[in-house]
Design a protein around this motif. Sequence first.
Motif, PDB file in Angstrom:
ATOM      1  N   PHE A   1       0.833  -1.203   0.000  1.00 54.47           N
ATOM      2  CA  PHE A   1       0.000   0.000   0.000  1.00 54.47           C
ATOM      3  C   PHE A   1       0.868   1.254   0.000  1.00 54.47           C
ATOM      4  O   PHE A   1       0.644   2.181  -0.776  1.00 54.47           O
ATOM      5  N   ASN A   2       1.882   1.272   0.877  1.00 54.84           N
ATOM      6  CA  ASN A   2       2.799   2.416   0.938  1.00 54.84           C
ATOM      7  C   ASN A   2       3.437   2.675  -0.408  1.00 54.84           C
ATOM      8  O   ASN A   2       3.547   3.811  -0.855  1.00 54.84           O
ATOM      9  N   GLN A   3       3.896   1.581  -1.043  1.00 52.27           N
ATOM     10  CA  GLN A   3       4.586   1.747  -2.328  1.00 52.27           C
ATOM     11  C   GLN A   3       3.637   2.314  -3.382  1.00 52.27           C
ATOM     12  O   GLN A   3       3.990   3.237  -4.114  1.00 52.27           O
ATOM     13  N   TYR A   4       2.409   1.769  -3.432  1.00 52.87           N
ATOM     14  CA  TYR A   4       1.420   2.277  -4.391  1.00 52.87           C
ATOM     15  C   TYR A   4       1.154   3.755  -4.144  1.00 52.87           C
ATOM     16  O   TYR A   4       1.082   4.554  -5.066  1.00 52.87           O
TER      17      TYR A   4
ATOM     18  N   ILE B   1      -7.835   8.297  -6.747  1.00 50.65           N
ATOM     19  CA  ILE B   1      -8.271   7.677  -8.004  1.00 50.65           C
ATOM     20  C   ILE B   1      -7.107   6.890  -8.607  1.00 50.65           C
ATOM     21  O   ILE B   1      -7.280   5.760  -9.074  1.00 50.65           O
ATOM     22  N   ALA B   2      -5.899   7.465  -8.550  1.00 46.98           N
ATOM     23  CA  ALA B   2      -4.719   6.737  -9.026  1.00 46.98           C
ATOM     24  C   ALA B   2      -4.519   5.455  -8.217  1.00 46.98           C
ATOM     25  O   ALA B   2      -4.214   4.388  -8.774  1.00 46.98           O
ATOM     26  N   LEU B   3      -4.738   5.546  -6.895  1.00 46.25           N
ATOM     27  CA  LEU B   3      -4.599   4.362  -6.042  1.00 46.25           C
ATOM     28  C   LEU B   3      -5.610   3.287  -6.431  1.00 46.25           C
ATOM     29  O   LEU B   3      -5.286   2.090  -6.487  1.00 46.25           O
ATOM     30  N   THR B   4      -6.841   3.731  -6.724  1.00 41.95           N
ATOM     31  CA  THR B   4      -7.884   2.800  -7.169  1.00 41.95           C
ATOM     32  C   THR B   4      -7.450   2.081  -8.446  1.00 41.95           C
ATOM     33  O   THR B   4      -7.668   0.878  -8.597  1.00 41.95           O
ATOM     34  N   VAL B   5      -6.810   2.829  -9.360  1.00 44.25           N
ATOM     35  CA  VAL B   5      -6.329   2.245 -10.615  1.00 44.25           C
ATOM     36  C   VAL B   5      -5.285   1.156 -10.325  1.00 44.25           C
ATOM     37  O   VAL B   5      -5.370   0.043 -10.852  1.00 44.25           O
ATOM     38  N   LEU B   6      -4.330   1.455  -9.450  1.00 47.18           N
ATOM     39  CA  LEU B   6      -3.257   0.488  -9.176  1.00 47.18           C
ATOM     40  C   LEU B   6      -3.784  -0.763  -8.470  1.00 47.18           C
ATOM     41  O   LEU B   6      -3.410  -1.889  -8.815  1.00 47.18           O
ATOM     42  N   ILE B   7      -4.658  -0.573  -7.474  1.00 44.59           N
ATOM     43  CA  ILE B   7      -5.205  -1.732  -6.763  1.00 44.59           C
ATOM     44  C   ILE B   7      -6.105  -2.536  -7.694  1.00 44.59           C
ATOM     45  O   ILE B   7      -6.066  -3.770  -7.708  1.00 44.59           O
ATOM     46  N   GLY B   8      -6.908  -1.825  -8.514  1.00 39.92           N
ATOM     47  CA  GLY B   8      -7.777  -2.503  -9.479  1.00 39.92           C
ATOM     48  C   GLY B   8      -6.969  -3.351 -10.443  1.00 39.92           C
ATOM     49  O   GLY B   8      -7.329  -4.491 -10.736  1.00 39.92           O
TER      50      GLY B   8
ATOM     51  N   GLY C   1     -10.341  -5.074 -13.945  1.00 41.38           N
ATOM     52  CA  GLY C   1     -10.300  -4.685 -12.541  1.00 41.38           C
ATOM     53  C   GLY C   1     -10.234  -3.179 -12.387  1.00 41.38           C
ATOM     54  O   GLY C   1     -10.888  -2.608 -11.508  1.00 41.38           O
ATOM     55  N   ILE C   2      -9.432  -2.520 -13.238  1.00 42.54           N
ATOM     56  CA  ILE C   2      -9.326  -1.055 -13.182  1.00 42.54           C
ATOM     57  C   ILE C   2     -10.692  -0.435 -13.435  1.00 42.54           C
ATOM     58  O   ILE C   2     -11.150   0.424 -12.672  1.00 42.54           O
ATOM     59  N   ILE C   3     -11.367  -0.899 -14.498  1.00 45.00           N
ATOM     60  CA  ILE C   3     -12.652  -0.291 -14.868  1.00 45.00           C
ATOM     61  C   ILE C   3     -13.695  -0.543 -13.769  1.00 45.00           C
ATOM     62  O   ILE C   3     -14.362   0.390 -13.312  1.00 45.00           O
ATOM     63  N   ALA C   4     -13.777  -1.801 -13.296  1.00 47.03           N
ATOM     64  CA  ALA C   4     -14.770  -2.123 -12.261  1.00 47.03           C
ATOM     65  C   ALA C   4     -14.522  -1.295 -11.002  1.00 47.03           C
ATOM     66  O   ALA C   4     -15.466  -0.791 -10.387  1.00 47.03           O
ATOM     67  N   SER C   5     -13.239  -1.134 -10.620  1.00 49.61           N
ATOM     68  CA  SER C   5     -12.924  -0.402  -9.394  1.00 49.61           C
ATOM     69  C   SER C   5     -13.250   1.081  -9.535  1.00 49.61           C
ATOM     70  O   SER C   5     -13.832   1.686  -8.632  1.00 49.61           O
TER      71      SER C   5
ATOM     72  N   SER D   1       4.087   3.834 -12.725  1.00 54.53           N
ATOM     73  CA  SER D   1       4.403   2.523 -12.183  1.00 54.53           C
ATOM     74  C   SER D   1       5.326   1.742 -13.130  1.00 54.53           C
ATOM     75  O   SER D   1       6.240   1.040 -12.689  1.00 54.53           O
ATOM     76  N   ALA D   2       5.127   1.900 -14.456  1.00 53.78           N
ATOM     77  CA  ALA D   2       6.018   1.244 -15.421  1.00 53.78           C
ATOM     78  C   ALA D   2       7.434   1.824 -15.341  1.00 53.78           C
ATOM     79  O   ALA D   2       8.421   1.089 -15.374  1.00 53.78           O
TER      80      ALA D   2
END
Lengths: 215, 170
Positions: free
Chosen positions: A54-57, A70-77, A85-89, B92-93
């Motif tokens: 989480f910290n790294q993201y 929103i960026a965090l949501t993209v990475l976790i998704g 996963g990105i779109i659903a999240s 990230s990339a």
Amino acid sequence: MQQTVSSRPTPGARKLFQIWSSIGLQSFGGGASTTFLIQRTFIDRYGWMTMEDFNQYWNLCLFAPGINLIALTVLIGRRLGGVTGIIASLVGLLLPSATITCLMAAGFVQIQHLPVVHAILRGVIPATAGIMGVVAFNFARPVIQRAYKEGKAQTFLSLALILLSALALIYFNLPVVVVLPCTALLGMLLFTPWRSRPTPSTPPSAREQEEIAHD
Amino acid sequence: MIDPLLYFLLFFKATLFSSGGFSNLPSLHQDLLARRWATDTDFSESVAIGQISPGPNGLWVISLGYLTYGYLGALLALVAITLPPLIVLLVSALYRQIERQRWVPGFMRGISLAVVGISLTVCWTILHQPGIDWLGWLIAIAAFAVALSKRVNFLLLLSIAGLMGYLLYR
């Protein structure tokens, strides 16, 4: 730790949508609540990631424009479901809460002057400060634990950098875009083992691997 | 009177050159007021709505969209704030390219420590808003303890805080 994380079944798009919309709809009080709920859901409840992940993201999100959450949501998704996963999240986090925001905008003009609304907010706003405190605590724990294992000097340096960045923001009113890179550079200067050779099989790295296996 | 494409591009530009939920405000303020597509009241109201509505604070832009251009405005604003953060995939990339460099772990560690400092600053800023007295500090400390213990449902926690506010300050 790594093994337990990867052996957990990953959620499908529908489940991700459900999880993120529940986070979006519950997070009254702004970003503190959203961050807290993301930590609680993905780390504590489902164990799909660690606080270190989480910290790294989050660190990466600071370098993207716009709302960091929103960026965090993209990475976790992406981690949990790829492009789907990105779109659903994203749809899950944003669509229900944006719809409610929109409806509130329509009704707000009528209720904004009611004393009841102000009284309730005077209770909710300090509560979000407390929730932000927990978010800060969660952010701090892995970094401080790691420094503690490395010794007193590292622990002291870590606490000093936290204090320094907070003071720079609060008392000297420096903008985040200045404080963040400065602290990063200080961290680079202080924590990089400049003298040792970067050989992959030195004792410390072997010990680190063992720690990961034991965690 | 409002050109939907230009309207969208103004929101998009403001978000693309911002960092965090409110830093797109100055750019939007300048551009929309210059075209008389928004008033100062629209801005103060949408920031206030953003505070009480669910979701990240940055969603205040949705209410700005609604107040200035109806449901279409809200939709355009939503798309405009969703796209720029996707750049994080590029970040990230790039990070994967450099993560094995010797200086990178220390650099990231510095960022993690600054993030803790920034989060503490947010607590401090919230508690120094007008209208927060010692009772507010007590609510904050109680909320911290309850949230840390992980025992209480989140919405229940916020509802109790709201109820406390109603009882103490009505």
